[in-house]
Design a protein around this motif. Structure first.
Motif, PDB file in Angstrom:
ATOM      1  N   TYR A   8       0.832  -1.197   0.000  1.00 40.92           N
ATOM      2  CA  TYR A   8       0.000   0.000   0.000  1.00 40.92           C
ATOM      3  C   TYR A   8       0.871   1.253   0.000  1.00 40.92           C
ATOM      4  CZ  TYR A   8      -4.091   2.842   1.356  1.00 40.92           C
ATOM      5  OH  TYR A   8      -5.104   3.763   1.410  1.00 40.92           O
ATOM      6  N   SER A   9       1.905   1.243   0.846  1.00 40.60           N
ATOM      7  CA  SER A   9       2.847   2.370   0.855  1.00 40.60           C
ATOM      8  C   SER A   9       3.404   2.614  -0.524  1.00 40.60           C
ATOM      9  CB  SER A   9       4.080   2.068   1.723  1.00 40.60           C
ATOM     10  OG  SER A   9       3.748   1.921   3.039  1.00 40.60           O
ATOM     11  N   ALA A  10       3.799   1.519  -1.171  1.00 38.41           N
ATOM     12  CA  ALA A  10       4.423   1.659  -2.487  1.00 38.41           C
ATOM     13  C   ALA A  10       3.443   2.304  -3.462  1.00 38.41           C
ATOM     14  CB  ALA A  10       4.869   0.292  -2.990  1.00 38.41           C
ATOM     15  N   ALA A  11       2.185   1.874  -3.386  1.00 40.49           N
ATOM     16  CA  ALA A  11       1.185   2.454  -4.285  1.00 40.49           C
ATOM     17  C   ALA A  11       0.951   3.932  -3.955  1.00 40.49           C
ATOM     18  CB  ALA A  11      -0.113   1.665  -4.195  1.00 40.49           C
ATOM     19  N   LEU A  12       1.028   4.264  -2.680  1.00 45.10           N
ATOM     20  CA  LEU A  12       0.854   5.665  -2.286  1.00 45.10           C
ATOM     21  C   LEU A  12       1.993   6.533  -2.809  1.00 45.10           C
ATOM     22  CD1 LEU A  12      -0.352   5.106   1.382  1.00 45.10           C
ATOM     23  CD2 LEU A  12      -1.723   6.064  -0.484  1.00 45.10           C
ATOM     24  N   PHE A  13       3.212   6.009  -2.711  1.00 45.87           N
ATOM     25  CA  PHE A  13       4.353   6.742  -3.269  1.00 45.87           C
ATOM     26  C   PHE A  13       4.182   6.889  -4.781  1.00 45.87           C
ATOM     27  CE2 PHE A  13       6.740   5.938   0.685  1.00 45.87           C
ATOM     28  CZ  PHE A  13       7.478   7.104   0.791  1.00 45.87           C
ATOM     29  N   ALA A  14       3.789   5.792  -5.425  1.00 42.69           N
ATOM     30  CA  ALA A  14       3.636   5.825  -6.886  1.00 42.69           C
ATOM     31  C   ALA A  14       2.607   6.884  -7.274  1.00 42.69           C
ATOM     32  CB  ALA A  14       3.222   4.448  -7.403  1.00 42.69           C
ATOM     33  N   GLN A  15       1.518   6.904  -6.529  1.00 43.67           N
ATOM     34  CA  GLN A  15       0.468   7.876  -6.808  1.00 43.67           C
ATOM     35  C   GLN A  15       0.989   9.309  -6.595  1.00 43.67           C
ATOM     36  OE1 GLN A  15      -2.627   8.192  -3.789  1.00 43.67           O
ATOM     37  NE2 GLN A  15      -4.193   8.294  -5.387  1.00 43.67           N
ATOM     38  N   ALA A  16       1.715   9.493  -5.495  1.00 35.57           N
ATOM     39  CA  ALA A  16       2.165  10.845  -5.134  1.00 35.57           C
ATOM     40  C   ALA A  16       3.143  11.415  -6.154  1.00 35.57           C
ATOM     41  CB  ALA A  16       2.797  10.830  -3.746  1.00 35.57           C
ATOM     42  N   VAL A  17       3.977  10.557  -6.742  1.00 35.99           N
ATOM     43  CA  VAL A  17       4.975  11.081  -7.692  1.00 35.99           C
ATOM     44  C   VAL A  17       4.541  10.865  -9.131  1.00 35.99           C
ATOM     45  CG1 VAL A  17       6.889  10.770  -6.067  1.00 35.99           C
ATOM     46  CG2 VAL A  17       6.379   8.964  -7.728  1.00 35.99           C
ATOM     47  N   ASN A  18       3.307  10.343  -9.300  1.00 37.08           N
ATOM     48  CA  ASN A  18       2.817  10.072 -10.640  1.00 37.08           C
ATOM     49  C   ASN A  18       3.760   9.131 -11.390  1.00 37.08           C
ATOM     50  OD1 ASN A  18       0.815  10.433 -12.449  1.00 37.08           O
ATOM     51  ND2 ASN A  18       0.928  12.678 -12.325  1.00 37.08           N
ATOM     52  N   ALA A  19       4.059   8.010 -10.784  1.00 35.28           N
ATOM     53  CA  ALA A  19       5.054   7.079 -11.339  1.00 35.28           C
ATOM     54  C   ALA A  19       4.580   6.504 -12.668  1.00 35.28           C
ATOM     55  CB  ALA A  19       5.296   5.948 -10.347  1.00 35.28           C
ATOM     56  N   ASN A  20       5.539   6.081 -13.480  1.00 35.77           N
ATOM     57  CA  ASN A  20       5.191   5.410 -14.736  1.00 35.77           C
ATOM     58  C   ASN A  20       4.860   3.951 -14.491  1.00 35.77           C
ATOM     59  OD1 ASN A  20       7.361   7.620 -15.314  1.00 35.77           O
ATOM     60  ND2 ASN A  20       6.098   7.424 -17.143  1.00 35.77           N
ATOM     61  N   VAL A  21       5.546   3.360 -13.520  1.00 33.30           N
ATOM     62  CA  VAL A  21       5.316   1.952 -13.207  1.00 33.30           C
ATOM     63  C   VAL A  21       5.481   1.741 -11.701  1.00 33.30           C
ATOM     64  CG1 VAL A  21       6.178  -0.410 -13.523  1.00 33.30           C
ATOM     65  CG2 VAL A  21       6.202   1.153 -15.449  1.00 33.30           C
ATOM     66  N   LEU A  22       4.637   0.859 -11.168  1.00 31.15           N
ATOM     67  CA  LEU A  22       4.818   0.404  -9.786  1.00 31.15           C
ATOM     68  C   LEU A  22       5.192  -1.073  -9.843  1.00 31.15           C
ATOM     69  CD1 LEU A  22       4.447   0.379  -6.681  1.00 31.15           C
ATOM     70  CD2 LEU A  22       2.001   0.074  -7.060  1.00 31.15           C
ATOM     71  N   GLU A  23       6.303  -1.419  -9.212  1.00 30.88           N
ATOM     72  CA  GLU A  23       6.726  -2.824  -9.214  1.00 30.88           C
ATOM     73  C   GLU A  23       6.630  -3.395  -7.800  1.00 30.88           C
ATOM     74  OE1 GLU A  23      10.308  -2.280 -12.517  1.00 30.88           O
ATOM     75  OE2 GLU A  23      10.801  -2.661 -10.426  1.00 30.88           O
ATOM     76  N   ILE A  24       6.036  -4.569  -7.697  1.00 32.05           N
ATOM     77  CA  ILE A  24       5.961  -5.248  -6.404  1.00 32.05           C
ATOM     78  C   ILE A  24       6.796  -6.522  -6.530  1.00 32.05           C
ATOM     79  CG2 ILE A  24       4.421  -6.346  -4.704  1.00 32.05           C
ATOM     80  CD1 ILE A  24       3.542  -3.498  -4.963  1.00 32.05           C
TER      81      ILE A  24
ATOM     82  N   PHE B  50       3.488  -4.049 -11.806  1.00 32.23           N
ATOM     83  CA  PHE B  50       4.144  -5.304 -12.159  1.00 32.23           C
ATOM     84  C   PHE B  50       4.384  -6.090 -10.878  1.00 32.23           C
ATOM     85  CE2 PHE B  50       8.090  -7.757 -12.499  1.00 32.23           C
ATOM     86  CZ  PHE B  50       7.786  -8.561 -13.587  1.00 32.23           C
ATOM     87  N   VAL B  51       4.075  -7.393 -10.912  1.00 30.24           N
ATOM     88  CA  VAL B  51       4.360  -8.245  -9.755  1.00 30.24           C
ATOM     89  C   VAL B  51       5.352  -9.305 -10.184  1.00 30.24           C
ATOM     90  CG1 VAL B  51       3.377  -9.763  -7.998  1.00 30.24           C
ATOM     91  CG2 VAL B  51       1.996  -7.904  -8.922  1.00 30.24           C
ATOM     92  N   GLY B  52       6.508  -9.354  -9.543  1.00 30.64           N
ATOM     93  CA  GLY B  52       7.517 -10.325  -9.938  1.00 30.64           C
ATOM     94  C   GLY B  52       8.242 -10.887  -8.730  1.00 30.64           C
ATOM     95  N   SER B  53       9.107 -11.876  -8.999  1.00 35.92           N
ATOM     96  CA  SER B  53       9.861 -12.498  -7.909  1.00 35.92           C
ATOM     97  C   SER B  53      11.298 -12.007  -7.904  1.00 35.92           C
ATOM     98  CB  SER B  53       9.855 -14.019  -8.077  1.00 35.92           C
ATOM     99  OG  SER B  53      10.856 -14.583  -7.256  1.00 35.92           O
ATOM    100  N   SER B  54      11.766 -11.555  -6.747  1.00 34.79           N
ATOM    101  CA  SER B  54      13.158 -11.109  -6.663  1.00 34.79           C
ATOM    102  C   SER B  54      14.106 -12.310  -6.706  1.00 34.79           C
ATOM    103  CB  SER B  54      13.388 -10.284  -5.393  1.00 34.79           C
ATOM    104  OG  SER B  54      13.303 -11.104  -4.253  1.00 34.79           O
ATOM    105  N   TYR B  55      13.545 -13.509  -6.587  1.00 38.11           N
ATOM    106  CA  TYR B  55      14.374 -14.724  -6.674  1.00 38.11           C
ATOM    107  C   TYR B  55      14.518 -15.192  -8.116  1.00 38.11           C
ATOM    108  CZ  TYR B  55      14.367 -14.960  -1.648  1.00 38.11           C
ATOM    109  OH  TYR B  55      14.579 -14.664  -0.332  1.00 38.11           O
ATOM    110  N   GLU B  56      13.591 -14.765  -8.962  1.00 36.69           N
ATOM    111  CA  GLU B  56      13.664 -15.099 -10.391  1.00 36.69           C
ATOM    112  C   GLU B  56      13.446 -13.814 -11.156  1.00 36.69           C
ATOM    113  OE1 GLU B  56      11.019 -18.528 -11.595  1.00 36.69           O
ATOM    114  OE2 GLU B  56      10.406 -18.213  -9.528  1.00 36.69           O
TER     115      GLU B  56
END
Ligand code: ASP
Ligand code: MG
Length: 451
Positions: free
Chosen positions: A209-225, A281-287
């Motif tokens: 949720y924090s990440a999405a809030l930051f993305a929203q606040a800075v008008n990000a091009n992409v949010l990656e989880i 984007f949702v991805g694995s930091s292990y792959e």
């Protein structure tokens, strides 16, 4: 100004140890992340909660052991990244703060929600410090700014589940960030502060949720989880061998999914991103090279059923009253009760004299809720239920869907179903013991056989 603003979040398993941190730092670098938010190191938030409970119970000996373990774990990671005194002193100060707070809780034998948030914040404050060191070690040329998320994420004072003040956050973000391709901001998920300056948290799992809030606040091009699974699967692979990765899913579908027990995303995560139409984007930091899942407003492929989500431990609560006959306001009254107790209801069906809703089984213990509902009728429960949600497209207008669905289920009894509110989902309540077989059959019919 960087061309693209990428906000990346790495969860606890991506912060598990020095190797996981290095792996995550390499991904953040490769992705040109502008802001990276991290969770506490793996298991640390749980340990901090254990520490709080132990201190409240007055068991200082065990608190000392827990503090020792937390100290060891974080200093071990630090030692891999640097021997410099400045970061070492910073980590020491954070651990000192933790010890002082624990001592206070121990002496008082109580912990206010405000104190709890302050203690929990230390998990993310420590991990972000360590992660910034990993990043600096690997990419010494980069300008790494370790940012206190509390300078941006301003919330109300509902401690332990604080609500962000979107407008204030946008204003703070403008003041704080000065993006450039050489610079990366590293900060904490999960935490914020009130306008009066008290530390708050957004609720367990709140760093998405924090990440999405930051993305929203800075008008990000992409949010990656970045997490420990390579995106969202068509269903739980532990239940169904045929589960396959989903490469893209619409906001509408993903929102339905989040509500019905697909654990990968926090239910409210997407809202700030959706409001700004930011692809997630949702991805694995292990792959790091696996395809992962894209969640977007518009998707190319729109299958009838994209995914099946399951939510266990459900109960069916029924409120029955002869008064409902022609009674105006009965439903309003009932839903007011749920809303007053801040309980979310998943599925609803009504008959002339009764209303049934599915809720988490734990709500049966909620005496005040039951008492308030009893003011409007006779309340009964059925436990041992599980909710299955079929998520996809054109669910309301596809002829033959119900026939195929009941054929696939065979003899399995459907206790309740909800269809009609959204073209993107169809919910079924079945007995817990039938649930896995039901998911397997539906997955085979609607996903495996439709490829
Ligand atoms: N560390 C917090 C938790 O475990 C927040 C998060 O990881 O999202 O709940
Ligand atoms: Mg997490």
């Amino acid at each position: 100004m960087a061309n693209q603003i990428i906000v990346s979040k790495f969860g606890g398993s991506s912060m598990a140890d020095e190797a996981a941190m290095d792996r995550s730092a390499k991904i953040a670098h490769r992705q040109n992340s502008s802001i990276v938010l991290v969770s506490a190191t793996y298991g640390t938030t749980d340990k901090l909660l254990e520490l709080i409970n132990t201190a409240q119970e007055g068991n200082w000996g065990t608190c000392e052991k827990l503090l020792f373990n937390l100290r060891e774990k974080h200093f071990d990671i630090l030692a891999n990244f640097t021997k410099d005194s400045d970061p070492t002193d910073k980590l020491k100060a954070l651990l000192k703060e933790l010890e002082t707070l624990s001592r206070g809780i121990f002496l008082l034998k109580e912990c206010s929600d405000k104190a709890r948030d302050q203690v929990l914040s230390l998990g993310e404050r420590m991990s972000s410090l360590l992660f910034s060191l990993s990043y600096k070690k690997l990419f010494p040329k980069k300008d790494v700014v370790l940012l206190d998320a509390r300078d941006v994420i301003i919330t109300d004072d509902k401690h332990t589940k604080a609500r962000p003040q979107i407008d204030v956050i946008a204003r703070k973000a403008k003041e704080v960030f000065d993006f450039s391709p050489e610079r990366i901001y590293i900060s904490q998920g999960f935490i914020g502060k009130t306008e009066a300056g008290h530390t708050t948290t957004l609720g367990r799992g709140g760093s998405d949720y924090s990440a999405a809030l930051f993305a929203q606040a800075v008008n990000a091009n992409v949010l990656e989880i970045w997490t420990d699974v390579a995106g969202i699967a068509s269903t739980d692979p532990r239940i169904c061998k045929g589960a396959t990765p989903i490469h893209e899913i619409s906001y509408d579908e993903a929102s339905e999914m989040a509500q019905y027990g697909a654990k990968i995303l926090h239910p409210t995560t997407l809202v700030p991103a959706m409001q700004k139409n930011i692809p997630v984007f949702v991805g694995s930091s292990y792959e790091g090279d696996a395809k992962g899942t894209w969640i977007r407003q518009e998707v190319q492929d729109k299958p009838l059923i994209r995914a099946l989500a399951k939510r266990s431990d459900q109960a069916l609560l029924t409120i029955r009253t002869p008064k409902m006959l022609n009674a105006i306001g009965f439903m309003g009254n009932i839903f007011n009760v749920f809303s007053n107790h801040q309980i979310s209801v998943d599925c609803v069906t009504t008959s002339e004299i009764s209303v049934s809703v599915s809720i988490d089984r734990s709500m049966m213990e909620h005496k005040a809720l039951i008492k308030d509902l009893e003011a409007f009728g006779e309340v009964s429960f059925e436990t041992g239920q599980a909710l299955i949600s079929l998520i996809g497209n054109k669910i309301l207008s596809t002829h033959g869907l119900a026939r195929d669905l009941f054929n696939a289920l065979g003899e399995i009894n459907v206790r309740m179903m909800c269809l009609g509110a959204s073209a993107h989902n169809f919910n079924l309540l079945v007995a817990e013991e039938d649930c896995n077989v039901a998911v397997q059959r539906l997955h085979e019919k609607f996903i495996e056989n439709c490829k």
